[in-house]
Motif scaffolding. Sequence first.
Motif, PDB file in Angstrom:
ATOM      1  N   ARG A  96       6.283  -9.061  -5.943  1.00 12.73           N
ATOM      2  CA  ARG A  96       5.012  -9.310  -6.605  1.00 12.73           C
ATOM      3  C   ARG A  96       3.985  -8.246  -6.233  1.00 12.73           C
ATOM      4  NH1 ARG A  96       7.567 -14.032  -6.466  1.00 12.73           N
ATOM      5  NH2 ARG A  96       7.222 -15.475  -8.207  1.00 12.73           N
ATOM      6  N   ALA A  97       2.999  -8.094  -7.109  1.00 15.04           N
ATOM      7  CA  ALA A  97       2.024  -7.013  -6.956  1.00 15.04           C
ATOM      8  C   ALA A  97       1.272  -7.110  -5.633  1.00 15.04           C
ATOM      9  CB  ALA A  97       1.046  -7.029  -8.128  1.00 15.04           C
ATOM     10  N   LEU A  98       0.936  -8.332  -5.197  1.00 16.72           N
ATOM     11  CA  LEU A  98       0.216  -8.493  -3.937  1.00 16.72           C
ATOM     12  C   LEU A  98       1.057  -8.002  -2.766  1.00 16.72           C
ATOM     13  CD1 LEU A  98      -2.238  -9.497  -2.389  1.00 16.72           C
ATOM     14  CD2 LEU A  98      -1.205 -11.781  -2.337  1.00 16.72           C
ATOM     15  N   PHE A  99       2.347  -8.308  -2.779  1.00 11.82           N
ATOM     16  CA  PHE A  99       3.248  -7.838  -1.725  1.00 11.82           C
ATOM     17  C   PHE A  99       3.314  -6.315  -1.728  1.00 11.82           C
ATOM     18  CE2 PHE A  99       7.357  -6.409  -0.216  1.00 11.82           C
ATOM     19  CZ  PHE A  99       7.551  -7.141   0.943  1.00 11.82           C
ATOM     20  N   LEU A 100       3.430  -5.725  -2.916  1.00 17.81           N
ATOM     21  CA  LEU A 100       3.485  -4.268  -3.016  1.00 17.81           C
ATOM     22  C   LEU A 100       2.191  -3.638  -2.524  1.00 17.81           C
ATOM     23  CD1 LEU A 100       5.177  -3.861  -6.518  1.00 17.81           C
ATOM     24  CD2 LEU A 100       6.259  -3.746  -4.273  1.00 17.81           C
ATOM     25  N   ILE A 131      -5.467  -5.097 -12.072  1.00 14.66           N
ATOM     26  CA  ILE A 131      -4.608  -6.169 -12.591  1.00 14.66           C
ATOM     27  C   ILE A 131      -4.615  -7.425 -11.728  1.00 14.66           C
ATOM     28  CG2 ILE A 131      -3.056  -4.485 -13.645  1.00 14.66           C
ATOM     29  CD1 ILE A 131      -1.089  -5.030 -11.346  1.00 14.66           C
ATOM     30  N   LYS A 132      -5.199  -7.368 -10.536  1.00 20.67           N
ATOM     31  CA  LYS A 132      -5.042  -8.474  -9.587  1.00 20.67           C
ATOM     32  C   LYS A 132      -5.615  -9.793 -10.088  1.00 20.67           C
ATOM     33  CE  LYS A 132      -9.204  -7.344  -6.892  1.00 20.67           C
ATOM     34  NZ  LYS A 132      -9.706  -7.000  -5.536  1.00 20.67           N
ATOM     35  N   ILE A 185       1.938   0.348  -4.141  1.00 19.81           N
ATOM     36  CA  ILE A 185       1.328   0.372  -5.456  1.00 19.81           C
ATOM     37  C   ILE A 185      -0.031   1.054  -5.338  1.00 19.81           C
ATOM     38  CG2 ILE A 185       0.265  -1.907  -5.162  1.00 19.81           C
ATOM     39  CD1 ILE A 185       0.623  -2.403  -8.116  1.00 19.81           C
ATOM     40  N   ASP A 186      -0.405   1.779  -6.370  1.00 22.80           N
ATOM     41  CA  ASP A 186      -1.697   2.458  -6.363  1.00 22.80           C
ATOM     42  C   ASP A 186      -2.827   1.432  -6.251  1.00 22.80           C
ATOM     43  OD1 ASP A 186      -3.302   5.039  -6.975  1.00 22.80           O
ATOM     44  OD2 ASP A 186      -4.079   3.576  -8.414  1.00 22.80           O
ATOM     45  N   GLN A 187      -3.766   1.685  -5.364  1.00 22.20           N
ATOM     46  CA  GLN A 187      -4.833   0.720  -5.109  1.00 22.20           C
ATOM     47  C   GLN A 187      -5.683   0.475  -6.346  1.00 22.20           C
ATOM     48  OE1 GLN A 187      -5.281  -0.930  -2.033  1.00 22.20           O
ATOM     49  NE2 GLN A 187      -6.572  -2.208  -3.330  1.00 22.20           N
TER      50      GLN A 187
END
Length: 252
Positions: A128-132, A146-147, A138-140
């Motif tokens: 998931r994006a939060l984990f990445l 998208i968060k 993932i680019d900050q």
Amino acid sequence: MFNSDKPGKIEVLKIPSNKQELVFKLASSERPFALMKIGDISEWIKNKLSEYELIEKFENESIFLNINSSEDINILMGSRSFYEGWDSNRPNILLFINIGKGTDAKKFVLQSIGRGVRIEPLPNKRKRALFLNNNREIDQNLFNSIKENVEPLESLFVFGTKADNLKEVMETLKQEKTEVLLGDLFEINPDIKDKDLLIPVYCDSSKIIVEEKEVVKYPIHPEDYEITKNYFNFIGDQIALCKYDCDTRVLK
């Protein structure tokens, strides 16, 4: 969802020589919105779709095989096809129709839900994006953009046509055993807590096994030895060097 800004009648597209797939679209749009994949579409066309306009597509290719790259298909309909030998990260909403009772149904529920929880927010990143973001994978700026909206897309929503079916699904999930991590099974010896852990360091040796004074021998069956010897005699030293990348000293 229906890939159209205007209302329209539903049209059914049949793929030539394909007895398992049907595509659905609105007459007001050129883009399909749904795909059905079942064992045999013949009975469905005859018994369920007789009142719909049936159009035969010109392209003779499977939509299902390219479903991961298709941006048009928003609804997938089917049964066993969606959990047997299928790997996709597309579905995040599942609707069970008259399913969830009996041993076979429980197996179907678990396996199909397993297909629904797969995600891939970035290419080759199955987290998931939060984990990445926490692992700086993932680019900050991308994550910040998208968060606020990504969580529903990374969640699995399960629905059923009857309350009893949903209850059966939930009971099945509760009975599923939690996977035990292998690392949790190890116990740390209290006597070595304050001691340094010695890690061996290896380096390449200039010697090879055949040059050792006391070579450890590994007995093999005489027939296997003869087969191996005849094989290397047949291919010769040059082919053996090229094929197996062995040291010339081994062939002496």
